[in-house]
Design a protein around this motif. Sequence first.
Motif, PDB file in Angstrom:
ATOM      1  N   VAL A   1       0.832  -1.201   0.000  1.00 55.41           N
ATOM      2  CA  VAL A   1       0.000   0.000   0.000  1.00 55.41           C
ATOM      3  C   VAL A   1       0.869   1.256   0.000  1.00 55.41           C
ATOM      4  O   VAL A   1       1.635   1.485   0.932  1.00 55.41           O
ATOM      5  CB  VAL A   1      -0.939   0.013   1.236  1.00 55.41           C
ATOM      6  N   GLU A   2       0.740   2.037  -1.082  1.00 58.19           N
ATOM      7  CA  GLU A   2       1.376   3.354  -1.144  1.00 58.19           C
ATOM      8  C   GLU A   2       0.322   4.362  -0.706  1.00 58.19           C
ATOM      9  O   GLU A   2      -0.661   4.586  -1.409  1.00 58.19           O
ATOM     10  CB  GLU A   2       1.832   3.676  -2.567  1.00 58.19           C
ATOM     11  N   SER A   3       0.530   4.938   0.482  1.00 57.39           N
ATOM     12  CA  SER A   3      -0.483   5.844   1.035  1.00 57.39           C
ATOM     13  C   SER A   3       0.138   6.735   2.092  1.00 57.39           C
ATOM     14  O   SER A   3       1.321   6.601   2.408  1.00 57.39           O
ATOM     15  CB  SER A   3      -1.614   5.035   1.668  1.00 57.39           C
ATOM     16  N   ASP A   4      -0.713   7.597   2.643  1.00 60.82           N
ATOM     17  CA  ASP A   4      -0.257   8.417   3.756  1.00 60.82           C
ATOM     18  C   ASP A   4      -0.631   7.791   5.103  1.00 60.82           C
ATOM     19  O   ASP A   4      -0.585   8.443   6.131  1.00 60.82           O
ATOM     20  CB  ASP A   4      -0.812   9.846   3.648  1.00 60.82           C
ATOM     21  N   ALA A   5      -0.974   6.501   5.102  1.00 62.10           N
ATOM     22  CA  ALA A   5      -1.320   5.804   6.344  1.00 62.10           C
ATOM     23  C   ALA A   5      -0.104   5.726   7.264  1.00 62.10           C
ATOM     24  O   ALA A   5       1.022   5.495   6.812  1.00 62.10           O
ATOM     25  CB  ALA A   5      -1.824   4.399   6.047  1.00 62.10           C
ATOM     26  N   THR A   6      -0.351   5.881   8.538  1.00 65.83           N
ATOM     27  CA  THR A   6       0.718   5.745   9.527  1.00 65.83           C
ATOM     28  C   THR A   6       0.962   4.252   9.782  1.00 65.83           C
ATOM     29  O   THR A   6       0.167   3.397   9.367  1.00 65.83           O
ATOM     30  CB  THR A   6       0.331   6.418  10.852  1.00 65.83           C
ATOM     31  N   GLU A   7       2.025   3.954  10.492  1.00 63.51           N
ATOM     32  CA  GLU A   7       2.330   2.566  10.856  1.00 63.51           C
ATOM     33  C   GLU A   7       1.208   1.956  11.693  1.00 63.51           C
ATOM     34  O   GLU A   7       0.971   0.762  11.644  1.00 63.51           O
ATOM     35  CB  GLU A   7       3.663   2.485  11.608  1.00 63.51           C
ATOM     36  N   GLU A   8       0.531   2.795  12.465  1.00 65.57           N
ATOM     37  CA  GLU A   8      -0.578   2.306  13.284  1.00 65.57           C
ATOM     38  C   GLU A   8      -1.850   2.106  12.466  1.00 65.57           C
ATOM     39  O   GLU A   8      -2.665   1.238  12.764  1.00 65.57           O
ATOM     40  CB  GLU A   8      -0.872   3.290  14.440  1.00 65.57           C
ATOM     41  N   GLN A   9      -2.054   2.932  11.442  1.00 65.70           N
ATOM     42  CA  GLN A   9      -3.279   2.862  10.638  1.00 65.70           C
ATOM     43  C   GLN A   9      -3.292   1.678   9.674  1.00 65.70           C
ATOM     44  O   GLN A   9      -4.363   1.131   9.402  1.00 65.70           O
ATOM     45  CB  GLN A   9      -3.471   4.154   9.833  1.00 65.70           C
ATOM     46  N   LEU A  10      -2.136   1.301   9.145  1.00 62.91           N
ATOM     47  CA  LEU A  10      -2.098   0.263   8.115  1.00 62.91           C
ATOM     48  C   LEU A  10      -2.679  -1.074   8.600  1.00 62.91           C
ATOM     49  O   LEU A  10      -3.536  -1.652   7.915  1.00 62.91           O
ATOM     50  CB  LEU A  10      -0.675   0.084   7.571  1.00 62.91           C
ATOM     51  N   PRO A  11      -2.305  -1.592   9.780  1.00 53.50           N
ATOM     52  CA  PRO A  11      -2.928  -2.837  10.226  1.00 53.50           C
ATOM     53  C   PRO A  11      -4.428  -2.700  10.485  1.00 53.50           C
ATOM     54  O   PRO A  11      -5.193  -3.642  10.272  1.00 53.50           O
ATOM     55  CB  PRO A  11      -2.181  -3.210  11.506  1.00 53.50           C
ATOM     56  N   VAL A  12      -4.863  -1.523  10.913  1.00 51.82           N
ATOM     57  CA  VAL A  12      -6.298  -1.290  11.126  1.00 51.82           C
ATOM     58  C   VAL A  12      -7.016  -1.324   9.780  1.00 51.82           C
ATOM     59  O   VAL A  12      -8.094  -1.918   9.648  1.00 51.82           O
ATOM     60  CB  VAL A  12      -6.537   0.052  11.863  1.00 51.82           C
ATOM     61  N   LEU A  13      -6.427  -0.701   8.777  1.00 54.76           N
ATOM     62  CA  LEU A  13      -7.001  -0.710   7.428  1.00 54.76           C
ATOM     63  C   LEU A  13      -7.160  -2.142   6.921  1.00 54.76           C
ATOM     64  O   LEU A  13      -8.207  -2.511   6.386  1.00 54.76           O
ATOM     65  CB  LEU A  13      -6.120   0.106   6.478  1.00 54.76           C
ATOM     66  N   VAL A  14      -6.154  -2.968   7.124  1.00 52.09           N
ATOM     67  CA  VAL A  14      -6.220  -4.364   6.677  1.00 52.09           C
ATOM     68  C   VAL A  14      -7.284  -5.127   7.470  1.00 52.09           C
ATOM     69  O   VAL A  14      -8.060  -5.894   6.899  1.00 52.09           O
ATOM     70  CB  VAL A  14      -4.835  -5.044   6.769  1.00 52.09           C
ATOM     71  N   ARG A  15      -7.341  -4.928   8.784  1.00 56.58           N
ATOM     72  CA  ARG A  15      -8.371  -5.610   9.602  1.00 56.58           C
ATOM     73  C   ARG A  15      -9.779  -5.216   9.172  1.00 56.58           C
ATOM     74  O   ARG A  15     -10.676  -6.064   9.091  1.00 56.58           O
ATOM     75  CB  ARG A  15      -8.163  -5.313  11.087  1.00 56.58           C
ATOM     76  N   LEU A  16     -10.001  -3.933   8.889  1.00 61.85           N
ATOM     77  CA  LEU A  16     -11.324  -3.493   8.442  1.00 61.85           C
ATOM     78  C   LEU A  16     -11.656  -4.054   7.061  1.00 61.85           C
ATOM     79  O   LEU A  16     -12.797  -4.426   6.779  1.00 61.85           O
ATOM     80  CB  LEU A  16     -11.405  -1.963   8.423  1.00 61.85           C
ATOM     81  N   THR A  17     -10.655  -4.126   6.207  1.00 54.84           N
ATOM     82  CA  THR A  17     -10.854  -4.724   4.878  1.00 54.84           C
ATOM     83  C   THR A  17     -11.256  -6.180   5.030  1.00 54.84           C
ATOM     84  O   THR A  17     -12.207  -6.648   4.383  1.00 54.84           O
ATOM     85  CB  THR A  17      -9.569  -4.585   4.035  1.00 54.84           C
ATOM     86  N   GLU A  18     -10.568  -6.896   5.890  1.00 51.32           N
ATOM     87  CA  GLU A  18     -10.905  -8.294   6.148  1.00 51.32           C
ATOM     88  C   GLU A  18     -12.320  -8.409   6.720  1.00 51.32           C
ATOM     89  O   GLU A  18     -13.097  -9.280   6.329  1.00 51.32           O
ATOM     90  CB  GLU A  18      -9.893  -8.891   7.126  1.00 51.32           C
TER      91      GLU A  18
END
Length: 171
Positions: free
Chosen positions: A130-147
């Motif tokens: 993922v190329e984004s402005d997500a922080t290190e903390e946001q990226l795993p949350v984004l993946v969990r919500l996607t799942e």
Amino acid sequence: MSADDAAPPLPATHADRFRDHPETAHVTLHAQGFVGPDGICKVESGKPRTEVGLHPILGGDGKSVCAGDMLLEALVGCVGVTLGQMATAMEIDVRKAAIRAEGDLDVRGMLGMSEHVPVSLQNIRLHFDVESDATEEQLPVLVRLTERYCVVSHTLNPPATVTFSASKPGS
């Protein structure tokens, strides 16, 4: 002949090879897609049109997609769209996201060669770049919500109940 007595036709050379060398019956299927800033997921099948045929491991010519590839492509597409939706909800600017899916298949199961080999993809793996402005903390949350919100993923796990029926046209 009952459905329990039948197995898909396979050239004897394939059956012998899979029986004598079970490791040759394993194939890993792949799919990938890309999510752009518009949130649209473009799934790359590598095929010019959607014609479904046998996988080359079973003697297919490789010009058509196999149903397992299509299943992974549907998963990649759904995950990609869901990732885009969740990124928007989290106010994350996704410039690009590459999604890869892999699923392992032992064809001996679908050929009726072993009752102990499942007739399904096993160990489906998804990976996101993922190329984004997500922080290190946001990226795993984004993946969990996607799942959590991916319809195709939830259809596969736990498996949906599928019923089969048949009829003759005009009856």
